[in-house]
Write an enzyme that holds these catalytic residues in place. Structure first.
Site, PDB file in Angstrom:
ATOM      1  N   SER A   1       0.682  -1.159  -0.130  1.00  0.00           N
ATOM      2  CA  SER A   1      -0.038   0.088  -0.019  1.00  0.00           C
ATOM      3  C   SER A   1       0.836   1.142  -0.049  1.00  0.00           C
ATOM      4  O   SER A   1       1.815   1.295   0.473  1.00  0.00           O
ATOM      5  CB  SER A   1      -0.891   0.215   1.349  1.00  0.00           C
TER       6      SER A   1
ATOM      7  N   TYR B   1      -2.509  -1.228  10.056  1.00  0.00           N
ATOM      8  CA  TYR B   1      -2.134  -1.539   8.717  1.00  0.00           C
ATOM      9  C   TYR B   1      -1.091  -1.196   8.104  1.00  0.00           C
ATOM     10  O   TYR B   1      -0.467  -2.102   7.299  1.00  0.00           O
ATOM     11  CB  TYR B   1      -3.510  -0.695   8.260  1.00  0.00           C
TER      12      TYR B   1
HETATM   13  N1  LIG Z   1      -8.338  -0.273  -2.391  1.00  0.00           N
HETATM   14  C1  LIG Z   1      -7.527   0.539  -2.173  1.00  0.00           C
HETATM   15  O1  LIG Z   1      -7.473   1.758  -2.427  1.00  0.00           O
HETATM   16  C2  LIG Z   1      -6.167  -0.132  -1.652  1.00  0.00           C
HETATM   17  C3  LIG Z   1      -4.931   0.648  -1.396  1.00  0.00           C
HETATM   18  C4  LIG Z   1      -3.626   0.033  -1.110  1.00  0.00           C
HETATM   19  C5  LIG Z   1      -3.828  -1.263  -1.039  1.00  0.00           C
HETATM   20  N2  LIG Z   1      -5.011  -2.120  -0.971  1.00  0.00           N
HETATM   21  C6  LIG Z   1      -4.744  -3.504  -0.573  1.00  0.00           C
HETATM   22  O2  LIG Z   1      -5.518  -4.256  -1.886  1.00  0.00           O
HETATM   23  C7  LIG Z   1      -5.696  -5.399  -1.308  1.00  0.00           C
HETATM   24  C8  LIG Z   1      -7.096  -5.738  -2.108  1.00  0.00           C
HETATM   25  O3  LIG Z   1      -8.163  -4.995  -1.473  1.00  0.00           O
HETATM   26  P1  LIG Z   1      -9.150  -4.491  -2.191  1.00  0.00           P
HETATM   27  O4  LIG Z   1      -8.987  -3.011  -2.138  1.00  0.00           O
HETATM   28  O5  LIG Z   1      -9.670  -4.954  -3.581  1.00  0.00           O
HETATM   29  O6  LIG Z   1     -10.469  -4.544  -1.370  1.00  0.00           O
HETATM   30  P2  LIG Z   1     -11.852  -5.592  -1.090  1.00  0.00           P
HETATM   31  O7  LIG Z   1     -12.788  -5.186  -2.244  1.00  0.00           O
HETATM   32  O8  LIG Z   1     -12.152  -5.574   0.346  1.00  0.00           O
HETATM   33  O9  LIG Z   1     -11.053  -6.959  -1.411  1.00  0.00           O
HETATM   34  C9  LIG Z   1     -10.324  -7.547  -0.601  1.00  0.00           C
HETATM   35  C10 LIG Z   1     -10.448  -9.182  -0.589  1.00  0.00           C
HETATM   36  O10 LIG Z   1      -9.658  -9.685   0.525  1.00  0.00           O
HETATM   37  C11 LIG Z   1     -10.284 -10.789   0.946  1.00  0.00           C
HETATM   38  N3  LIG Z   1      -9.922 -11.352   2.402  1.00  0.00           N
HETATM   39  C12 LIG Z   1      -9.954 -10.443   3.286  1.00  0.00           C
HETATM   40  N4  LIG Z   1      -9.726 -11.468   4.439  1.00  0.00           N
HETATM   41  C13 LIG Z   1      -9.250 -12.595   3.903  1.00  0.00           C
HETATM   42  C14 LIG Z   1      -9.035 -13.802   4.512  1.00  0.00           C
HETATM   43  N5  LIG Z   1      -8.695 -13.953   5.741  1.00  0.00           N
HETATM   44  N6  LIG Z   1      -8.674 -14.697   3.665  1.00  0.00           N
HETATM   45  C15 LIG Z   1      -9.045 -14.822   2.308  1.00  0.00           C
HETATM   46  N7  LIG Z   1      -9.672 -13.533   1.770  1.00  0.00           N
HETATM   47  C16 LIG Z   1      -9.491 -12.436   2.566  1.00  0.00           C
HETATM   48  C17 LIG Z   1     -12.005 -10.357   0.737  1.00  0.00           C
HETATM   49  O11 LIG Z   1     -12.689 -11.263   0.831  1.00  0.00           O
HETATM   50  P3  LIG Z   1     -14.179 -11.447   1.486  1.00  0.00           P
HETATM   51  O12 LIG Z   1     -14.988 -10.897   0.352  1.00  0.00           O
HETATM   52  O13 LIG Z   1     -14.314 -12.877   1.824  1.00  0.00           O
HETATM   53  O14 LIG Z   1     -14.088 -10.554   2.731  1.00  0.00           O
HETATM   54  C18 LIG Z   1     -11.686  -9.785  -0.482  1.00  0.00           C
HETATM   55  O15 LIG Z   1     -11.735 -10.629  -1.755  1.00  0.00           O
HETATM   56  C19 LIG Z   1      -5.799  -5.381   0.037  1.00  0.00           C
HETATM   57  O16 LIG Z   1      -4.570  -6.277   0.453  1.00  0.00           O
HETATM   58  C20 LIG Z   1      -5.576  -3.946   0.513  1.00  0.00           C
HETATM   59  O17 LIG Z   1      -5.037  -3.710   1.556  1.00  0.00           O
HETATM   60  C21 LIG Z   1      -6.194  -1.553  -1.421  1.00  0.00           C
END
Ligand SMILES: NC(=O)c1ccc[n+]([C@@H]2O[C@H](COP(=O)([O-])OP(=O)(O)OC[C@H]3O[C@@H](n4cnc5c(N)ncnc54)[C@H](OP(=O)(O)O)[C@@H]3O)[C@@H](O)[C@H]2O)c1
Length: 272
Positions: free
Chosen positions: A136, A149
């Protein structure tokens, strides 16, 4: 159906956001995709794609990790592992319960470490393989109320680079992708904690995070998926990929600056 003559990517957190978009993006480019998430049966659209296989995986469950990795490496090869699953814990440090801290570290940091560890022998036997880890912008530019985080993402970032050096002699590479702000379910899936003395500040922080300013600059998850694809296919030794314009702009402002000035840029980016 996974086809032996095609490249294969294994994706954690494929249920939504960046993971979901990446599964779709690779599948459309003729890769085999193994899409791992906690409830794969809920995603009928992904299930309908012929080159996508769905597996159930909670990355906090060590036995399940070993079972799934054993299964998927048993009769086929994996080329890329995309450690993407994670969630946001946000709030004042003093208000978090120990369980909330433990859960955040177990998912965001231990999860990718354990998934990676389980795949290393497969990649080492094959003499090739690529891990791509999602960190991130917070790993580079600090923000308030996201300390745990940030600790998990900064830890993942530095661990990836050390591991890259450790595994390079065996033909294995480790890269990170660094999203800035992407339109996903991150906020609706977040654990948000309040704390009375911080109310005014945290409300300002939350409205900045979910407000129109940041939403305007937020990128689509397909853009992040395209950067993951670039990382997987460019054949380069590059190890870090910023995925969106907001991340690129903010990081470019910090080049050559000390931590104090970098913090000020982080505060301005969040609060204007
Ligand atoms: N969006 C942003 O602006 C942003 C910025 C920086 C970094 N990130 C990183 O990008 C990554 C993806 O996040 P996203 O933004 O796409 O958010 P998201 O839409 O909430 O997707 C997160 C995914 O991770 C899964 N997950 C959470 N805990 C889990 C576990 N214990 N075992 C297996 N799967 C799990 C969720 O599954 P469920 O549906 O089952 O909960 C979901 O499929 C994350 O690591 C996040 O920290 C995102």
């Amino acid at each position: 159906m996974i086809q032996a003559d095609k490249q294969t990517i294994f994706i954690t957190g494929a249920a939504s956001g960046i993971g979901r978009a990446t599964a779709q993006y690779f599948a459309e480019r003729d890769w085999n995709v193994i899409a791992a998430d906690r409830k794969p049966e809920q995603d009928q659209e992904l299930a309908a794609l012929s080159n996508v296989e769905q597996v159930a995986l909670d990355i906090t469950d060590l036995d399940q990790i070993h079972g799934v990795v054993g299964d998927v490496t048993g009769d086929r090869h994996i080329d890329v592992v995309f450690n993407n699953a994670g969630y946001l814990l946000a709030g004042p440090m003093e208000s978090f319960t120990d369980q909330q801290v433990l859960d955040q570290v177990t998912t965001n940091l231990l999860g990718p470490l354990r998934v990676t560890q389980a795949f290393i022998p497969h990649f080492r036997d094959r003499g090739e393989g690529l891990f791509i880890n999602t960190t991130s912008l917070n790993a580079l530019i600090a923000a308030p109320f996201m300390g745990v985080y940030t600790a998990t993402k900064a830890g993942l970032e530095r661990w990836s680079f050390g591991l890259n050096l450790e595994l390079n002699p065996f033909g294995i590479r480790v890269k990170t992708i660094i999203p800035g702000i992407v339109k996903t379910n991150l906020m609706s899936n977040a654990t948000l904690v309040q704390g009375a003395p911080y109310e005014e500040h945290i409300n300002k922080f939350l409205s900045a995070l979910g407000g129109p300013g940041l939403l305007e600059v937020a990128s689509e998850p397909e853009g992040t998926a395209a950067v993951v694809f670039e990382a997987a296919t460019d054949g380069s030794d590059r190890i870090r990929y910023l995925t969106d314009q907001w991340a690129i702009e903010n990081v470019s402002k910090t080049i050559g600056l000390g931590e104090e000035q970098t913090q000020a840029i982080g505060a301005r980016a969040m609060f204007g």
